[in-house]
Design an enzyme around this catalytic site. Structure first.
Site, PDB file in Angstrom:
ATOM      1  N   GLN A  28       7.808   0.246  -4.351  1.00  0.00           N
ATOM      2  CA  GLN A  28       6.622   0.811  -4.996  1.00  0.00           C
ATOM      3  C   GLN A  28       6.804   2.238  -5.501  1.00  0.00           C
ATOM      4  OE1 GLN A  28       3.218   0.468  -2.439  1.00  0.00           O
ATOM      5  NE2 GLN A  28       2.854  -1.658  -2.961  1.00  0.00           N
ATOM      6  N   ASP A  50      10.193   4.050  11.052  1.00  0.00           N
ATOM      7  CA  ASP A  50      10.301   2.606  11.205  1.00  0.00           C
ATOM      8  C   ASP A  50      10.591   1.937   9.872  1.00  0.00           C
ATOM      9  OD1 ASP A  50       9.523   0.072  12.984  1.00  0.00           O
ATOM     10  OD2 ASP A  50       8.584  -0.188  11.021  1.00  0.00           O
ATOM     11  N   TYR A  55      12.841  -5.160   4.083  1.00  0.00           N
ATOM     12  CA  TYR A  55      12.023  -4.379   3.166  1.00  0.00           C
ATOM     13  C   TYR A  55      12.829  -4.082   1.898  1.00  0.00           C
ATOM     14  CZ  TYR A  55       9.020  -3.476   7.256  1.00  0.00           C
ATOM     15  OH  TYR A  55       8.216  -3.605   8.364  1.00  0.00           O
ATOM     16  N   TRP A 206       1.016  -1.699  13.164  1.00  0.00           N
ATOM     17  CA  TRP A 206       1.092  -1.530  11.715  1.00  0.00           C
ATOM     18  C   TRP A 206      -0.247  -1.831  11.073  1.00  0.00           C
ATOM     19  CZ3 TRP A 206       0.623  -5.884   8.449  1.00  0.00           C
ATOM     20  CH2 TRP A 206       0.850  -7.145   9.025  1.00  0.00           C
ATOM     21  N   PRO A 208      -2.884   0.286  10.439  1.00  0.00           N
ATOM     22  CA  PRO A 208      -4.084   0.787  11.117  1.00  0.00           C
ATOM     23  C   PRO A 208      -5.247   1.044  10.157  1.00  0.00           C
ATOM     24  CG  PRO A 208      -2.428   2.516  10.942  1.00  0.00           C
ATOM     25  CD  PRO A 208      -1.759   1.239  10.532  1.00  0.00           C
ATOM     26  N   ARG A 229      -3.190  -0.589  -3.745  1.00  0.00           N
ATOM     27  CA  ARG A 229      -2.450  -1.721  -3.175  1.00  0.00           C
ATOM     28  C   ARG A 229      -3.064  -3.054  -3.594  1.00  0.00           C
ATOM     29  NH1 ARG A 229      -0.001  -1.118   2.649  1.00  0.00           N
ATOM     30  NH2 ARG A 229       1.225   0.274   1.335  1.00  0.00           N
ATOM     31  N   ASN A 296      -2.851  12.001   7.181  1.00  0.00           N
ATOM     32  CA  ASN A 296      -2.860  11.045   8.286  1.00  0.00           C
ATOM     33  C   ASN A 296      -2.509  11.689   9.621  1.00  0.00           C
ATOM     34  OD1 ASN A 296      -3.646   8.579   7.064  1.00  0.00           O
ATOM     35  ND2 ASN A 296      -1.621   8.337   6.168  1.00  0.00           N
TER      36      ASN A 296
END
Length: 337
Positions: A28, A50, A55, A206, A208, A229, A296
């Site tokens: 992305q 992580d 991926y 994952w 959250p 997204r 965050n």
């Protein structure tokens, strides 16, 4: 700055806000931006990162490894995973067979530019490989020093118990579980969390913010934000669609006064909420812009009073998914290839 928590009953401390690069690095966002996001995480005190070999079909590991070059390795905790198909997708390019695990750890270490990972995780449960074979391979990887700790992702409570028992027989122990967990998706609470707490296993959760739904940027009846997204055809839209219903989006908007009372944004409230669970060691966050990381991180160390937790439950009501069977339902019944 970020607080730290022990991972399971091990002596390993990880940052309770952990940076993850699923759906971003290698796909992305451009590599330069990805590197800026990783450096923003480091600047904020995040030491845990992580990723997974699947991926962007191994590209995400490479991007993360490049972004961390020059950092003191002993000051980082690097996590990756194995299970899903990688490479050309041959018959042994997936699953948790000894062959795939051994080849995958070597590939991951090369891409990440490190001699070891701090945590190596079974990305799903493999129904086609004997669990004994899988756990023996993990035991050997630990003894070889290629991984310091072993974890799992999206395993049921029963699977976690079986894996934990075998790991102890083989001289190591599972220390972590990586499930989806948020205010809207609480399927781990009734079975996975109690079993994990009993066995000395922590959750590294994952999504959250529920793929961005809990940020409040998706408004009921409104057009989707450009570049969000929910508009991503590379996979993001598919993952978020379960939450894209007006009844869910309306209730998320009603959380704003709760966030305001705590001096938080809705996204920060969502991350802080999962960290109220004592069995959660870390919340995984992703970012497509460096400033998202800094925002965050403000969720770290927040204590949400019991009365506000109760108000959140009342607001969300019946839109919360709690069925523990969803973990098994979301797991592959067989290997992809």
């Amino acid at each position: 700055m970020v607080n730290y928590r022990y991972l399971g009953n091990s002596g390993l401390k990880i940052s309770e806000i952990t940076y993850g690069n699923w759906l971003t690095h290698g796909s992305q966002v451009e590599n330069e931006t990805a590197t800026k996001c990783v450096h923003a995480a480091l600047d904020a005190g995040i030491t845990s990162f992580d990723t997974a070999d699947v991926y962007a079909n191994t590209k995400a590991e490479q991007v993360l490894g490049d972004a961390l070059k020059g950092q003191r390795r002993a000051s980082l905790e690097i996590f990756t995973k194995v299970y899903w198909p990688t490479g050309p997708g041959g018959p042994n390019d997936t699953g948790l067979s000894r062959k795939h695990i051994m080849e995958s750890i070597n590939g991951s270490l090369t891409r990440l530019g490190t001699d070891y990972v701090d945590l190596y995780q079974a990305h799903r449960y493999d129904t086609e490989t004997p669990l004994e074979e899988t756990m023996q391979a993990f035991a050997d990887i630990v003894r070889q020093g290629k991984a310091l700790y072993i974890g799992v992702s999206e395993w049921t409570a029963e699977q976690i118990r079986a894996g934990h028992a075998l790991s102890k027989e083989l001289g190591f122990q599972l220390v972590s579980s990586q499930p989806q967990y948020s205010m809207l998706w609480r399927v781990i609470e009734d079975e996975v969390v109690p079993a994990s707490a009993e066995l000395g296993i922590s959750q590294i959760v994952w999504s959250p913010v529920a793929q961005g739904v809990l940020t409040g940027k998706y408004k009921p009846g409104a057009p989707l934000p450009e570049g969000s997204r929910a508009t991503d055809s590379k996979g993001g839209a598919n993952f978020i669609k379960r939450f894209m219903h007006d009844d869910v989006l309306e209730r998320v908007q009603q959380l704003t006064p709760v966030a305001d009372e705590l001096g938080l944004s809705l996204a920060q409230l969502a991350v802080a909420w999962v960290l109220q669970n004592k069995n959660v060691a870390a919340a995984l966050i992703g970012a497509s812009r460096p400033e998202q990381v800094a925002e965050n991180v403000k969720a770290s160390g927040v204590v949400i009073p019991a009365e506000l937790l109760a108000r959140i439950d009342t607001i969300l009501g019946g839109v919360v998914e709690r069925d523990p069977a969803k973990t098994a339902e979301g797991a592959p019944a067989s290997r992809a290839v």
